[in-house]
Design a protein around this motif. Structure first.
Motif, short mmCIF file in Angstrom:
data_model
loop_
_atom_site.label_atom_id
_atom_site.label_comp_id
_atom_site.label_asym_id
_atom_site.label_seq_id
_atom_site.Cartn_x
_atom_site.Cartn_y
_atom_site.Cartn_z
N MET A 33 0.75 -1.19 -0.10
CA MET A 33 -0.04 -0.22 -0.21
C MET A 33 0.63 1.37 -0.03
N PHE A 34 0.50 2.23 -0.80
CA PHE A 34 1.12 3.33 -0.80
C PHE A 34 0.43 4.55 -0.33
N SER A 50 4.22 1.01 2.24
CA SER A 50 4.33 -0.22 3.49
C SER A 50 3.88 -1.45 2.63
N ASN A 51 4.29 -2.48 3.38
CA ASN A 51 4.25 -3.89 3.00
C ASN A 51 3.82 -4.63 4.39
N THR A 75 -5.52 -6.09 3.83
CA THR A 75 -6.61 -5.29 3.44
C THR A 75 -6.61 -4.09 4.15
N LEU A 76 -5.84 -3.59 5.02
CA LEU A 76 -5.99 -2.39 5.72
C LEU A 76 -4.62 -1.88 5.87
N SER A 77 -4.45 -0.52 6.05
CA SER A 77 -3.27 0.21 6.26
C SER A 77 -3.93 1.60 6.81
N THR A 78 -3.16 2.06 7.88
CA THR A 78 -3.53 3.23 8.34
C THR A 78 -2.38 4.33 8.56
N ASP A 97 -1.84 -2.37 -4.29
CA ASP A 97 -1.01 -2.67 -5.35
C ASP A 97 -1.38 -4.36 -5.41
N ARG A 98 -1.91 -4.70 -6.35
CA ARG A 98 -2.28 -6.04 -6.63
C ARG A 98 -1.12 -6.82 -7.31
N SER A 99 -0.62 -7.59 -6.47
CA SER A 99 0.72 -8.23 -6.85
C SER A 99 0.98 -8.96 -8.24
#
Lengths: 115, 112
Positions: A33-34, A50-51, A75-78, A97-99
């Protein structure tokens, strides 16, 4: 498919307080996620990558102690803006990002206003 | 250092006219190039990527490695093409995933 949500869509807070912004991939798992920041009539500036399960990688000039990123699941980044100041007022956008195809899907953004 | 330049902040054309949005980049190696579009009050979305070599909504973009350019073109502009267009670059996916660097954007207005 490939929907990304952000919450809240807008927030107003007082100087010195902290604000948390959530980014969720609703129908897929995001390897990465960016977080971007966008000033009015300007381009997107990457803040950090972030990974899931590891520490975020911050771009040069971005204070990691001020912009705390947690990527607890696929499915979640904060993003937490700590001790916010008026100059932190901006539009914050996340992408996921879908790998399998490395395509980024963007959230609708969160408008932060610090008074 | 990687950089994306879009020389035109604003571009205005009439409906039916050809349109070209310019994008130049600097990168040591073979990057991946993208065009993203943001319609009014909508989120950013991918328009096309150079590796796909496809035409989306009548738009095409050719990667010119010699001139380090990735200009976006459409032969006949439509009013619904009015939007902000961003050119973006990422390193080869096998090196660092899809970390994007965006250009400043070009606001395209297609007049009736």
């Amino acid at each position: 498919g490939a929907v990304v949500s952000q919450h809240p869509s807008w927030v107003i807070c007082k100087s010195g307080t902290s604000v948390k912004i959530e980014c969720r991939s609703l129908d897929f798992q995001a390897t990465t996620m960016f977080w971007y920041r966008q000033f009015p009539k300007q381009s997107l500036m990457l803040m950090a990558t972030s990974n899931e399960g590891s520490k975020a990688t911050y771009e040069q000039g971005v204070e990691k102690d001020k912009f705390l990123i947690n990527h607890a699941s696929l499915t979640l980044s904060t993003l937490t803006v700590t001790s916010a100041h008026p100059e932190d007022s901006s539009f914050y956008i996340c992408s996921c990002d879908r790998s399998y195809n490395y395509e980024q899907y963007f959230g609708p953004g969160t408008r932060l206003t610090v008074t | 250092a990687q950089r994306v330049t879009q020389p035109e902040k604003l571009l205005s054309v009439f409906k039916g006219a050809p349109v070209e949005l310019k994008c130049n980049y600097s990168y040591s190696g073979s990057p991946e190039l993208f065009w993203y579009v943001q319609y009014s009050r909508q989120r950013l979305q991918l328009l096309l990527r150079h590796i796909s070599r496809e035409s989306i909504k009548g738009f095409t973009a050719d990667l010119n490695k010699g001139e380090t350019s990735f200009h976006l073109k459409k032969p006949f502009a439509q009013e619904e093409d009015s939007a902000m267009y961003y050119c973006a670059l990422s390193p080869p996916r096998e090196t660092s995933g899809s970390r994007l660097t965006f250009g400043e954007g070009t606001q395209l207005t297609v007049n009736p």
